[in-house]
Structure formats: C-alpha cells, structure tokens
Design a protein around this motif. Structure first.
Motif, PDB file in Angstrom:
ATOM      1  N   ASN A  21      -2.627  11.785 -10.600  1.00  0.00           N
ATOM      2  CA  ASN A  21      -1.568  12.785 -10.409  1.00  0.00           C
ATOM      3  C   ASN A  21      -2.049  13.966  -9.573  1.00  0.00           C
ATOM      4  O   ASN A  21      -1.301  14.488  -8.737  1.00  0.00           O
ATOM      5  CB  ASN A  21      -1.034  13.276 -11.754  1.00  0.00           C
ATOM      6  N   SER A  30       3.110   9.757  -3.636  1.00  0.00           N
ATOM      7  CA  SER A  30       3.472   9.503  -5.023  1.00  0.00           C
ATOM      8  C   SER A  30       2.288   8.932  -5.812  1.00  0.00           C
ATOM      9  O   SER A  30       1.453   8.214  -5.264  1.00  0.00           O
ATOM     10  CB  SER A  30       4.666   8.544  -5.116  1.00  0.00           C
ATOM     11  N   ASN A  31       2.255   9.268  -7.106  1.00  0.00           N
ATOM     12  CA  ASN A  31       1.169   8.770  -7.946  1.00  0.00           C
ATOM     13  C   ASN A  31       1.235   7.256  -8.109  1.00  0.00           C
ATOM     14  O   ASN A  31       0.204   6.590  -8.188  1.00  0.00           O
ATOM     15  CB  ASN A  31       1.130   9.481  -9.296  1.00  0.00           C
ATOM     16  N   SER A  32       2.425   6.698  -8.094  1.00  0.00           N
ATOM     17  CA  SER A  32       2.534   5.240  -8.221  1.00  0.00           C
ATOM     18  C   SER A  32       1.988   4.548  -6.971  1.00  0.00           C
ATOM     19  O   SER A  32       1.352   3.495  -7.061  1.00  0.00           O
ATOM     20  CB  SER A  32       3.985   4.814  -8.485  1.00  0.00           C
ATOM     21  N   GLN A  33       2.194   5.151  -5.812  1.00  0.00           N
ATOM     22  CA  GLN A  33       1.662   4.584  -4.572  1.00  0.00           C
ATOM     23  C   GLN A  33       0.131   4.601  -4.607  1.00  0.00           C
ATOM     24  O   GLN A  33      -0.514   3.610  -4.244  1.00  0.00           O
ATOM     25  CB  GLN A  33       2.183   5.368  -3.373  1.00  0.00           C
ATOM     26  N   SER A  35      -1.795   4.646  -7.280  1.00  0.00           N
ATOM     27  CA  SER A  35      -2.210   3.667  -8.289  1.00  0.00           C
ATOM     28  C   SER A  35      -2.165   2.246  -7.734  1.00  0.00           C
ATOM     29  O   SER A  35      -3.097   1.457  -7.935  1.00  0.00           O
ATOM     30  CB  SER A  35      -1.306   3.775  -9.526  1.00  0.00           C
ATOM     31  N   ARG A  36      -1.098   1.920  -7.004  1.00  0.00           N
ATOM     32  CA  ARG A  36      -0.988   0.582  -6.412  1.00  0.00           C
ATOM     33  C   ARG A  36      -2.073   0.347  -5.368  1.00  0.00           C
ATOM     34  O   ARG A  36      -2.612  -0.749  -5.255  1.00  0.00           O
ATOM     35  CB  ARG A  36       0.407   0.377  -5.804  1.00  0.00           C
ATOM     36  N   ARG A  42      -0.908  -2.870  -3.332  1.00  0.00           N
ATOM     37  CA  ARG A  42      -0.191  -2.402  -2.146  1.00  0.00           C
ATOM     38  C   ARG A  42      -1.063  -2.726  -0.948  1.00  0.00           C
ATOM     39  O   ARG A  42      -2.278  -2.676  -1.022  1.00  0.00           O
ATOM     40  CB  ARG A  42       0.022  -0.887  -2.248  1.00  0.00           C
TER      41      ARG A  42
END
Length: 148
Positions: A21, A30-33, A35-36, A42
């Motif tokens: 974060n 984004s934090n999800s990006q 993480s992926r 990704r």
C-alpha cells in the motif's frame, strides 16, 4: 522474465521497508496491480510504470528495466532476454540503428547529460519493442502470414 521482475520489485520494496500500500501510494499505482506484478500474475509493465516504481523506491531504473527484460548489462549480457523471441534480424537492425544515431540530444536548447540520455534510451527501448510487437500482432490479425 515476469517472475524475475516481480521478485526484484518485491525485494526492492522490502529493502525500502514499504508495504504494498505504501509503494502504491508513492508510485501512483494501484496496490492490486503491484501485488499482481510481484506474484507474477501480471505481465511485464510498460516503461513509464517501471519509472514510477523506480522513482518511488529510489531504486535504479536500469535494474528494474533489466529485470523486466528491456535492457542489456553494460557488458552486453542480457539481464533477461532483451530482444524478444519474435524479433527478426531486420527488427534488431532497426533497433540498433535507432539507438546508435549520434545526434546531439537537447531539451529546451540545453544538451542532455549522460544520465538523462540513458533514461531516454531506457524508455525508448521499452517503447520500441512494445510498438514492434503490436505491429506484428496487427499484421497477424489481418491475415499476414509473417508472425511473431
């Protein structure tokens, strides 16, 4: 290549003491990006995204670009595989010609120093291969037998 980039990103983030974060906020991603990316879920990010991550981590841009497979080491060895598998000898020749043209690089009439020139070269490397790959996919989708 994806796993190498993800593990490099995670290592640099942890060295900096950032959570996902915190890095997301610092880089504007984004934090999800993130993480992926770290988990290899990704694909390799584009050069501008890598620049944001490097700046946020205060890490060498070249290290992340190398882990992503965009750059060669100074001795000519590939960090990953710099030249995409689908690149033809003509593609490689075009790329070499683009990078080796020795005109004076300037911004607002001021010559760029070596560090700025290298940054531009790094970004151009990523953009060049991305554009080549997109053009090859377009040709394939139009029924052209020349494929990647």
């Amino acid at each position: 290549m994806v796993n190498e980039f993800g593990s490099t990103l995670k290592r640099l983030r942890e060295q900096k003491g950032y959570t996902i974060n915190q890095l997301a906020e610092a880089a504007g991603i984004s934090n999800s990006q993130i993480s992926r990316m770290e988990n290899g879920l990704r694909g390799i990010p584009k050069a501008p995204t890598i620049r944001k991550l490097a700046d946020a981590l205060e890490a060498p841009y070249g290290e992340l670009m190398g882990a992503a497979g965009y750059l060669e080491d100074r001795d000519g060895a590939n960090h990953a595989e710099t030249t995409p598998e689908w690149a033809t000898s003509k593609d490689k020749r075009d790329f070499k010609k683009m990078l080796e043209e020795d005109g004076e690089l300037m911004f607002d009439g001021i010559p760029l120093d070596q560090e700025d020139k290298q940054r531009i070269k790094d970004v151009l490397t990523g953009l060049f291969w991305e554009a080549k790959h997109m053009n090859k996919r377009k040709k394939n989708n139009n029924g052209n037998p020349d494929g990647p």
